[in-house]
Design an enzyme around this catalytic site. Structure first.
Site, PDB file in Angstrom:
ATOM      1  N   GLU A 192      -9.058 -10.896  -8.010  1.00  0.00           N
ATOM      2  CA  GLU A 192      -8.182  -9.732  -7.822  1.00  0.00           C
ATOM      3  C   GLU A 192      -7.056  -9.716  -8.863  1.00  0.00           C
ATOM      4  OE1 GLU A 192      -7.209 -10.026  -3.622  1.00  0.00           O
ATOM      5  OE2 GLU A 192      -9.175  -9.217  -3.049  1.00  0.00           O
ATOM      6  N   ASN A 233      -1.969  -0.149   7.118  1.00  0.00           N
ATOM      7  CA  ASN A 233      -1.424  -1.424   7.581  1.00  0.00           C
ATOM      8  C   ASN A 233      -0.605  -2.123   6.497  1.00  0.00           C
ATOM      9  OD1 ASN A 233      -3.465  -2.235   5.930  1.00  0.00           O
ATOM     10  ND2 ASN A 233      -4.639  -3.319   7.476  1.00  0.00           N
ATOM     11  N   HIS A 260      -2.050  -5.473   1.403  1.00  0.00           N
ATOM     12  CA  HIS A 260      -3.273  -6.217   1.130  1.00  0.00           C
ATOM     13  C   HIS A 260      -2.877  -7.592   0.625  1.00  0.00           C
ATOM     14  CE1 HIS A 260      -6.992  -7.704  -0.520  1.00  0.00           C
ATOM     15  NE2 HIS A 260      -6.294  -8.047  -1.595  1.00  0.00           N
ATOM     16  N   TYR A 302     -12.536  -2.856  -2.717  1.00  0.00           N
ATOM     17  CA  TYR A 302     -12.988  -2.807  -1.331  1.00  0.00           C
ATOM     18  C   TYR A 302     -14.509  -2.656  -1.222  1.00  0.00           C
ATOM     19  CZ  TYR A 302      -8.288  -2.664   0.707  1.00  0.00           C
ATOM     20  OH  TYR A 302      -7.016  -2.981   1.133  1.00  0.00           O
ATOM     21  N   LYS A 341       0.828  -1.213   0.000  1.00  0.00           N
ATOM     22  CA  LYS A 341       0.000   0.000   0.000  1.00  0.00           C
ATOM     23  C   LYS A 341       0.865   1.267   0.000  1.00  0.00           C
ATOM     24  CE  LYS A 341      -3.817  -2.381   2.381  1.00  0.00           C
ATOM     25  NZ  LYS A 341      -4.771  -2.329   3.535  1.00  0.00           N
ATOM     26  N   THR A 401      -5.702  -7.603  10.603  1.00  0.00           N
ATOM     27  CA  THR A 401      -6.003  -6.286  10.016  1.00  0.00           C
ATOM     28  C   THR A 401      -5.623  -5.163  10.977  1.00  0.00           C
ATOM     29  OG1 THR A 401      -7.898  -7.313   8.915  1.00  0.00           O
ATOM     30  CG2 THR A 401      -7.853  -4.905   8.986  1.00  0.00           C
TER      31      THR A 401
HETATM   32  N1  UDP Z   1      -9.754  -0.830   7.244  1.00  0.00           N
HETATM   33  C1  UDP Z   1      -9.780   0.257   8.077  1.00  0.00           C
HETATM   34  N2  UDP Z   1     -10.538   0.187   9.232  1.00  0.00           N
HETATM   35  C2  UDP Z   1     -11.259  -0.935   9.548  1.00  0.00           C
HETATM   36  C3  UDP Z   1     -11.237  -2.034   8.682  1.00  0.00           C
HETATM   37  C4  UDP Z   1     -10.470  -1.959   7.534  1.00  0.00           C
HETATM   38  O1  UDP Z   1      -9.145   1.280   7.806  1.00  0.00           O
HETATM   39  O2  UDP Z   1     -11.922  -0.940  10.598  1.00  0.00           O
HETATM   40  C5  UDP Z   1      -8.897  -0.792   6.029  1.00  0.00           C
HETATM   41  C6  UDP Z   1      -7.523  -1.446   6.274  1.00  0.00           C
HETATM   42  O3  UDP Z   1      -6.552  -0.766   5.484  1.00  0.00           O
HETATM   43  C7  UDP Z   1      -7.778  -2.859   5.775  1.00  0.00           C
HETATM   44  C8  UDP Z   1      -8.670  -2.581   4.570  1.00  0.00           C
HETATM   45  O4  UDP Z   1      -9.511  -1.503   4.980  1.00  0.00           O
HETATM   46  O5  UDP Z   1      -6.579  -3.537   5.415  1.00  0.00           O
HETATM   47  C9  UDP Z   1      -9.496  -3.774   4.118  1.00  0.00           C
HETATM   48  O6  UDP Z   1     -10.218  -4.297   5.190  1.00  0.00           O
HETATM   49  P1  UDP Z   1     -10.395  -5.859   5.410  1.00  0.00           P
HETATM   50  O7  UDP Z   1     -11.417  -6.037   6.480  1.00  0.00           O
HETATM   51  O8  UDP Z   1     -10.634  -6.525   4.092  1.00  0.00           O
HETATM   52  O9  UDP Z   1      -8.965  -6.298   6.038  1.00  0.00           O
HETATM   53  P2  UDP Z   1      -7.711  -7.095   5.428  1.00  0.00           P
HETATM   54  O10 UDP Z   1      -8.253  -8.167   4.531  1.00  0.00           O
HETATM   55  O11 UDP Z   1      -6.864  -6.070   4.695  1.00  0.00           O
HETATM   56  O12 UDP Z   1      -6.999  -7.633   6.625  1.00  0.00           O
HETATM   57 MG    MG Z   2      -9.698  -8.113   3.015  1.00  0.00          MG
END
Ligand code: UDP
Ligand code: MG
Length: 132
Positions: free
Chosen positions: A126, A112, A115, A49, A9, A91
């Site tokens: 994807e 974080n 992805h 997303y 990212k 996450t």
């Molecule tokens: N995200 C965020 N706040 C949240 C949940 C998600 O900012 O409460 C952002 C974060 O960058 C995360 C992305 O949205 O990696 C996608 O969310 P997902 O739940 O798919 O998590 P991931 O698969 O990346 O662990």
């Molecule tokens: Mg995800």
């Protein structure tokens, strides 16, 4: 052998952590089969997303993901989807174990660093979305 899709990212690029993250992937005996640095368009991030679109901070996530260059990767290896996800960590940085990418480097839930696809169907979708 499995293929997974990874985005390093904008925060990973800004912080100079792409080499560190790619090195971790390679050390795990995973092959990088495609790699591209690009700046994402709003539309593709909104699609990627879409499962988060009802969250109040969805706009912020899109803003973050489009604010600068990212690195797109296809990673291939044994059980790559689960293994790279495990390597990324939870996450939320506060729940991500030390030793994981997020646990070691992230200090924000949003920023974080990485992805990674969460299932075979999402990996396939994807890879199509980002590499055609
Ligand atoms: N995200 C965020 N706040 C949240 C949940 C998600 O900012 O409460 C952002 C974060 O960058 C995360 C992305 O949205 O990696 C996608 O969310 P997902 O739940 O798919 O998590 P991931 O698969 O990346 O662990
Ligand atoms: Mg995800």
């Amino acid at each position: 052998m499995e293929q997974t899709f990874v985005i390093l990212k904008p925060d990973a690029v800004e912080r100079g952590l792409i080499g560190e993250i790619i090195a971790r992937i390679e050390r795990k005996n995973m092959q990088i089969t495609r790699m591209e640095m690009t700046t994402l368009e709003k539309e593709v991030v909104e699609e990627h997303y879409a499962h988060l679109k009802d969250l109040p901070f969805f706009g912020k996530i899109v803003e973050f993901m489009t604010r600068g260059p990212v690195v797109l990767l296809i990673v291939q290896g044994e059980a790559a989807i689960g293994e790279i996800r495990r390597m990324a960590g939870a996450t939320n940085f506060e729940e991500a174990d030390f030793g994981t990418i997020r646990g070691d480097f992230a200090t924000s839930v949003q920023e974080n660093l990485i992805h990674t696809s969460d299932a075979p169907e999402t990996a396939e979708g994807e890879i199509k979305r980002f590499f055609g």
